[in-house]
Design an enzyme around this catalytic site. Sequence first.
Site, PDB file in Angstrom:
ATOM      1  N   ILE A  75       0.747  -1.180  -0.156  1.00  0.00           N
ATOM      2  CA  ILE A  75      -0.038  -0.099  -0.048  1.00  0.00           C
ATOM      3  C   ILE A  75       0.854   1.346  -0.061  1.00  0.00           C
ATOM      4  O   ILE A  75       1.673   1.334   0.904  1.00  0.00           O
ATOM      5  CB  ILE A  75      -0.996  -0.022   1.061  1.00  0.00           C
ATOM      6  N   THR A  76       0.710   1.902  -1.107  1.00  0.00           N
ATOM      7  CA  THR A  76       1.624   3.151  -1.106  1.00  0.00           C
ATOM      8  C   THR A  76       0.850   4.329  -0.246  1.00  0.00           C
ATOM      9  O   THR A  76      -0.457   4.340  -0.021  1.00  0.00           O
ATOM     10  CB  THR A  76       1.644   3.793  -2.565  1.00  0.00           C
ATOM     11  N   GLY A  77       1.651   5.357   0.443  1.00  0.00           N
ATOM     12  CA  GLY A  77       0.948   6.200   1.194  1.00  0.00           C
ATOM     13  C   GLY A  77       0.042   5.870   2.477  1.00  0.00           C
ATOM     14  O   GLY A  77      -0.663   6.194   2.579  1.00  0.00           O
ATOM     15  N   ALA A  78       0.870   4.652   3.093  1.00  0.00           N
ATOM     16  CA  ALA A  78       0.066   4.144   4.324  1.00  0.00           C
ATOM     17  C   ALA A  78       0.486   4.649   5.611  1.00  0.00           C
ATOM     18  O   ALA A  78       0.191   4.033   6.481  1.00  0.00           O
ATOM     19  CB  ALA A  78       0.506   2.541   4.136  1.00  0.00           C
ATOM     20  N   SER A  80      -0.750   7.585   6.561  1.00  0.00           N
ATOM     21  CA  SER A  80      -1.646   8.366   7.150  1.00  0.00           C
ATOM     22  C   SER A  80      -2.819   8.231   6.278  1.00  0.00           C
ATOM     23  O   SER A  80      -2.927   7.254   5.401  1.00  0.00           O
ATOM     24  CB  SER A  80      -1.417   9.895   6.905  1.00  0.00           C
ATOM     25  N   GLY A  81      -4.225   8.792   6.837  1.00  0.00           N
ATOM     26  CA  GLY A  81      -5.433   8.682   6.320  1.00  0.00           C
ATOM     27  C   GLY A  81      -5.729   7.243   5.688  1.00  0.00           C
ATOM     28  O   GLY A  81      -5.747   6.433   6.651  1.00  0.00           O
ATOM     29  N   TYR A 258      -4.340  17.970  -9.439  1.00  0.00           N
ATOM     30  CA  TYR A 258      -5.007  16.885  -8.451  1.00  0.00           C
ATOM     31  C   TYR A 258      -5.866  16.224  -9.193  1.00  0.00           C
ATOM     32  O   TYR A 258      -6.014  14.900  -9.464  1.00  0.00           O
ATOM     33  CB  TYR A 258      -5.457  17.420  -7.279  1.00  0.00           C
TER      34      TYR A 258
HETATM   35  P1  NDP Z   1      -3.345  11.637   3.421  1.00  0.00           P
HETATM   36  O1  NDP Z   1      -2.566  12.914   2.774  1.00  0.00           O
HETATM   37  O2  NDP Z   1      -3.695  11.219   4.616  1.00  0.00           O
HETATM   38  O3  NDP Z   1      -2.390  10.456   2.593  1.00  0.00           O
HETATM   39  C1  NDP Z   1      -1.470  10.481   1.724  1.00  0.00           C
HETATM   40  C2  NDP Z   1      -0.511   9.603   1.587  1.00  0.00           C
HETATM   41  O4  NDP Z   1       0.304   9.816   0.550  1.00  0.00           O
HETATM   42  C3  NDP Z   1       0.456   9.917   2.896  1.00  0.00           C
HETATM   43  O5  NDP Z   1       0.934   8.810   3.650  1.00  0.00           O
HETATM   44  C4  NDP Z   1       1.541  10.576   2.268  1.00  0.00           C
HETATM   45  O6  NDP Z   1       2.678  10.336   3.046  1.00  0.00           O
HETATM   46  C5  NDP Z   1       1.697  10.071   1.071  1.00  0.00           C
HETATM   47  N1  NDP Z   1       2.309  10.614  -0.045  1.00  0.00           N
HETATM   48  C6  NDP Z   1       2.548  11.945  -0.455  1.00  0.00           C
HETATM   49  N2  NDP Z   1       3.621  12.089  -1.244  1.00  0.00           N
HETATM   50  C7  NDP Z   1       4.105  10.926  -1.495  1.00  0.00           C
HETATM   51  C8  NDP Z   1       5.260  10.592  -2.212  1.00  0.00           C
HETATM   52  N3  NDP Z   1       5.879  11.531  -2.913  1.00  0.00           N
HETATM   53  N4  NDP Z   1       5.679   9.239  -2.059  1.00  0.00           N
HETATM   54  C9  NDP Z   1       5.243   8.748  -1.198  1.00  0.00           C
HETATM   55  N5  NDP Z   1       4.146   8.927  -0.571  1.00  0.00           N
HETATM   56  C10 NDP Z   1       3.663   9.971  -0.435  1.00  0.00           C
HETATM   57  O7  NDP Z   1      -4.734  11.656   2.318  1.00  0.00           O
HETATM   58  P2  NDP Z   1      -5.668  10.643   2.121  1.00  0.00           P
HETATM   59  O8  NDP Z   1      -5.800   9.436   2.986  1.00  0.00           O
HETATM   60  O9  NDP Z   1      -7.006  11.392   2.067  1.00  0.00           O
HETATM   61  O10 NDP Z   1      -5.514  10.236   0.515  1.00  0.00           O
HETATM   62  C11 NDP Z   1      -5.254   8.827   0.121  1.00  0.00           C
HETATM   63  C12 NDP Z   1      -5.964   8.692  -1.225  1.00  0.00           C
HETATM   64  O11 NDP Z   1      -7.269   8.875  -1.225  1.00  0.00           O
HETATM   65  C13 NDP Z   1      -5.555   9.670  -2.425  1.00  0.00           C
HETATM   66  O12 NDP Z   1      -5.148   8.857  -3.485  1.00  0.00           O
HETATM   67  C14 NDP Z   1      -6.635  10.652  -2.519  1.00  0.00           C
HETATM   68  O13 NDP Z   1      -6.424  11.002  -3.762  1.00  0.00           O
HETATM   69  C15 NDP Z   1      -7.728   9.613  -2.387  1.00  0.00           C
HETATM   70  N6  NDP Z   1      -9.073  10.351  -1.880  1.00  0.00           N
HETATM   71  C16 NDP Z   1      -9.051  11.065  -0.624  1.00  0.00           C
HETATM   72  C17 NDP Z   1     -10.552  11.555  -0.470  1.00  0.00           C
HETATM   73  C18 NDP Z   1     -10.666  12.173   0.635  1.00  0.00           C
HETATM   74  O14 NDP Z   1     -11.835  12.623   0.628  1.00  0.00           O
HETATM   75  N7  NDP Z   1      -9.711  12.362   1.656  1.00  0.00           N
HETATM   76  C19 NDP Z   1     -11.505  11.296  -1.409  1.00  0.00           C
HETATM   77  C20 NDP Z   1     -11.266  10.702  -2.752  1.00  0.00           C
HETATM   78  C21 NDP Z   1      -9.996   9.898  -2.975  1.00  0.00           C
HETATM   79  P3  NDP Z   1       3.058  11.342   4.232  1.00  0.00           P
HETATM   80  O15 NDP Z   1       2.440  10.637   5.207  1.00  0.00           O
HETATM   81  O16 NDP Z   1       4.723  11.085   4.305  1.00  0.00           O
HETATM   82  O17 NDP Z   1       2.715  12.753   3.875  1.00  0.00           O
HETATM   83 MG1  PMR Z   2     -16.661  18.944  -2.691  1.00  0.00          MG
HETATM   84  C1  PMR Z   2     -22.430  17.047  -3.418  1.00  0.00           C
HETATM   85  C2  PMR Z   2     -21.365  16.432  -2.901  1.00  0.00           C
HETATM   86  C3  PMR Z   2     -20.186  16.508  -2.801  1.00  0.00           C
HETATM   87  C4  PMR Z   2     -19.208  15.732  -2.713  1.00  0.00           C
HETATM   88  C5  PMR Z   2     -19.529  14.171  -2.161  1.00  0.00           C
HETATM   89  C6  PMR Z   2     -17.852  16.245  -2.448  1.00  0.00           C
HETATM   90  C7  PMR Z   2     -16.632  15.422  -2.406  1.00  0.00           C
HETATM   91  N1  PMR Z   2     -18.132  17.578  -2.600  1.00  0.00           N
HETATM   92  C8  PMR Z   2     -19.633  17.838  -3.138  1.00  0.00           C
HETATM   93  C9  PMR Z   2     -19.905  19.274  -3.110  1.00  0.00           C
HETATM   94  C10 PMR Z   2     -19.372  20.353  -3.094  1.00  0.00           C
HETATM   95  N2  PMR Z   2     -18.105  20.578  -2.673  1.00  0.00           N
HETATM   96  C11 PMR Z   2     -19.958  21.682  -3.373  1.00  0.00           C
HETATM   97  C12 PMR Z   2     -21.407  21.750  -3.233  1.00  0.00           C
HETATM   98  C13 PMR Z   2     -19.055  22.599  -3.181  1.00  0.00           C
HETATM   99  C14 PMR Z   2     -19.180  24.081  -3.362  1.00  0.00           C
HETATM  100  C15 PMR Z   2     -19.323  24.520  -1.896  1.00  0.00           C
HETATM  101  C16 PMR Z   2     -17.748  21.891  -2.946  1.00  0.00           C
HETATM  102  C17 PMR Z   2     -16.466  22.489  -2.814  1.00  0.00           C
HETATM  103  C18 PMR Z   2     -15.294  21.746  -2.470  1.00  0.00           C
HETATM  104  C19 PMR Z   2     -13.859  22.344  -2.371  1.00  0.00           C
HETATM  105  C20 PMR Z   2     -13.541  23.644  -2.160  1.00  0.00           C
HETATM  106  N3  PMR Z   2     -15.179  20.436  -2.407  1.00  0.00           N
HETATM  107  C21 PMR Z   2     -13.966  19.989  -2.395  1.00  0.00           C
HETATM  108  C22 PMR Z   2     -13.104  21.022  -2.205  1.00  0.00           C
HETATM  109  C23 PMR Z   2     -11.881  20.640  -2.110  1.00  0.00           C
HETATM  110  O1  PMR Z   2     -10.765  21.487  -2.057  1.00  0.00           O
HETATM  111  C24 PMR Z   2     -11.716  19.203  -2.242  1.00  0.00           C
HETATM  112  C25 PMR Z   2     -11.174  18.867  -3.584  1.00  0.00           C
HETATM  113  O2  PMR Z   2     -11.707  19.251  -4.564  1.00  0.00           O
HETATM  114  O3  PMR Z   2      -9.929  18.264  -3.536  1.00  0.00           O
HETATM  115  C26 PMR Z   2      -9.484  17.850  -4.750  1.00  0.00           C
HETATM  116  C27 PMR Z   2     -13.188  18.827  -2.276  1.00  0.00           C
HETATM  117  C28 PMR Z   2     -13.778  17.864  -2.192  1.00  0.00           C
HETATM  118  N4  PMR Z   2     -15.073  17.610  -2.270  1.00  0.00           N
HETATM  119  C29 PMR Z   2     -15.490  16.184  -2.304  1.00  0.00           C
HETATM  120  C30 PMR Z   2     -14.426  15.369  -1.967  1.00  0.00           C
HETATM  121  C31 PMR Z   2     -14.260  14.136  -1.878  1.00  0.00           C
HETATM  122  C32 PMR Z   2     -13.200  16.388  -2.188  1.00  0.00           C
HETATM  123  C33 PMR Z   2     -11.901  15.925  -2.004  1.00  0.00           C
HETATM  124  C34 PMR Z   2     -11.001  14.933  -1.941  1.00  0.00           C
HETATM  125  C35 PMR Z   2     -10.904  14.360  -3.494  1.00  0.00           C
HETATM  126  O4  PMR Z   2     -11.333  14.305  -4.352  1.00  0.00           O
HETATM  127  O5  PMR Z   2      -9.938  13.496  -3.266  1.00  0.00           O
END
Ligand code: NDP
Ligand code: PMR
Length: 383
Positions: A75-78, A80-81, A258
């Site tokens: 698992i990459t990036g394990a 955090s999160g 992104y």
């Molecule tokens: P986190 O920031 O908590 O986790 C990201 C992980 O990636 C960390 O472990 C970080 O390491 C690692 N990482 C970053 N850069 C590098 C690098 N250069 N080499 C190796 N590892 C690296 O974020 P999330 O857990 O939210 O993100 C995990 C995945 O989920 C991502 O692919 C994200 O796009 C996806 N995702 C997240 C959503 C959300 O709402 N959070 C929604 C949809 C998708 P370190 O701990 O060292 O910083």
């Molecule tokens: Mg979003 C309607 C549902 C919905 C969902 C499921 C997400 C997920 N978001 C939604 C709606 C909205 N967002 C709306 C209506 C707005 C305007 C107010 C909004 C805004 C917003 C911002 C500024 N949302 C965001 C951001 C971010 O900076 C995040 C992002 O785009 O990261 C790339 C984000 C996100 N919204 C999500 C999810 C899952 C994210 C972040 C993580 C990701 O895609 O990995």
Amino acid sequence: MALQAATSFLPSALSARKEGSVKDSAFLGVRLADGLKLETSALGQRAKTAAVSSPSVTPASPSGKKTLRKGTAVITGASSGLGLATAKALAETGKWHVIMACRDFLKASRAATAAGMDKGSYTIVHLDLASLDSVRQFVKNVRQLEMPIDVVVCNAAVYQPTAKEPSYTADGFEMSVGVNHLGHFLLARELLSDLQSSDYPSKRLIIVGSITGNTNTLAGNVPPKANLGDLRGLAGGLNGVGSSVMIDGGEFDGAKAYKDSKVCNMLTMQEFHRRYHEETGVTFASLYPGCIATTGLFREHIPLFRLLFPPFQKYITKGYVSEEEAGKRLAQVVSDPSLTKSGVYWSWNKNSASFENQLSEEASDADKAKKLWEISEKLVGLA
Ligand code: NDP
Ligand code: PMR
Ligand code: LMG
């Protein structure tokens, strides 16, 4: 010998930081010793795991029941999160050994300890996706462990929504696409042969996608929207020198980069499926685990956003999911016997039941996927 092997897994960041201040070095002195201790015990575990690594079904249990050997998941990036929560969920089943592929060894080891993961259930191996050399070194190191590789999860990502200027990987690619897509592309290509040679019943390559890269959703329509255009910036190397840093050739926008990288992740999974599923039997899938609004992904966003985003997702969009729940979802995609379908994008409904979701037009464009594949393999030195 074991120690010597162990040092090769230490993060390059450590050797660089050794030249820091006295205070820094003293701090590192302690942590370094910790790291070595941990890796040494991890290597001991390796020998144990290797001994039971083949065949995938062990017939010799006293009850006469056939038991599946432990699976091994990278698992990459394990650290955090989502990655950490998935590692924990898998490790807790007792059926998985997790290879935590992390850029910060000490952070990863502390995170695993804090999560209460059993020391024998994981091995930390250094991987910095912002360097193709590091990816190649990781592949060598992980092979030295002599564990089978049954599942690979491309999970790590960076998100730079507030960056005014682009930053670059060691190879000169814009950071978000460089780490999230190109680093993983090379890693996945390299580890495919390892997956293919595993005798585990269900071998999988999983790439974490997102709703925000899919413009067929409300979330995917929040500006800036993902758009790879004709991939001219990517073809130019994303280096800002004679070529744009954005895939579509536009001006730098960290949030868009992104989202574009997530489209690349989802396209890559499908192209893998088309090229290799029949030949290798490997399952290729991507997923959107829900909005995990509390993770480190938003570390570079403004404080007001970080404050309001979780309640906004919890109470308004209702798209929020905890790290723990999201980890269980990804662990399902890794190991659930019912999720073996290849070429699909998984999502979950409110009752946490998985379903096959529809990708946007761009994220399911087969011609774009092919073009993306061909350009990416040139950039990472595979073609
Ligand atoms: P986190 O920031 O908590 O986790 C990201 C992980 O990636 C960390 O472990 C970080 O390491 C690692 N990482 C970053 N850069 C590098 C690098 N250069 N080499 C190796 N590892 C690296 O974020 P999330 O857990 O939210 O993100 C995990 C995945 O989920 C991502 O692919 C994200 O796009 C996806 N995702 C997240 C959503 C959300 O709402 N959070 C929604 C949809 C998708 P370190 O701990 O060292 O910083
Ligand atoms: Mg979003 C309607 C549902 C919905 C969902 C499921 C997400 C997920 N978001 C939604 C709606 C909205 N967002 C709306 C209506 C707005 C305007 C107010 C909004 C805004 C917003 C911002 C500024 N949302 C965001 C951001 C971010 O900076 C995040 C992002 O785009 O990261 C790339 C984000 C996100 N919204 C999500 C999810 C899952 C994210 C972040 C993580 C990701 O895609 O990995
Ligand atoms: C860009 O901005 C950034 O420029 C870029 O850097 C990058 O971050 C990118 O996608 C990431 O975003 C885009 C975004 C900024 O702009 C827009 O989306 C345009 C619309 C802006 C509208 C802002 C109004 C926010 C208020 C909305 C509240 C309700 C909306 C309801 C919609 C649902 C309808 C059913 O936008 C932002 O930064 C917005 C920040 C998002 C957080 C919104 C917080 C809302 C406040 C809610 C409080 C929650 C409290 C809940 C408690 C409830 C208790 C019952």
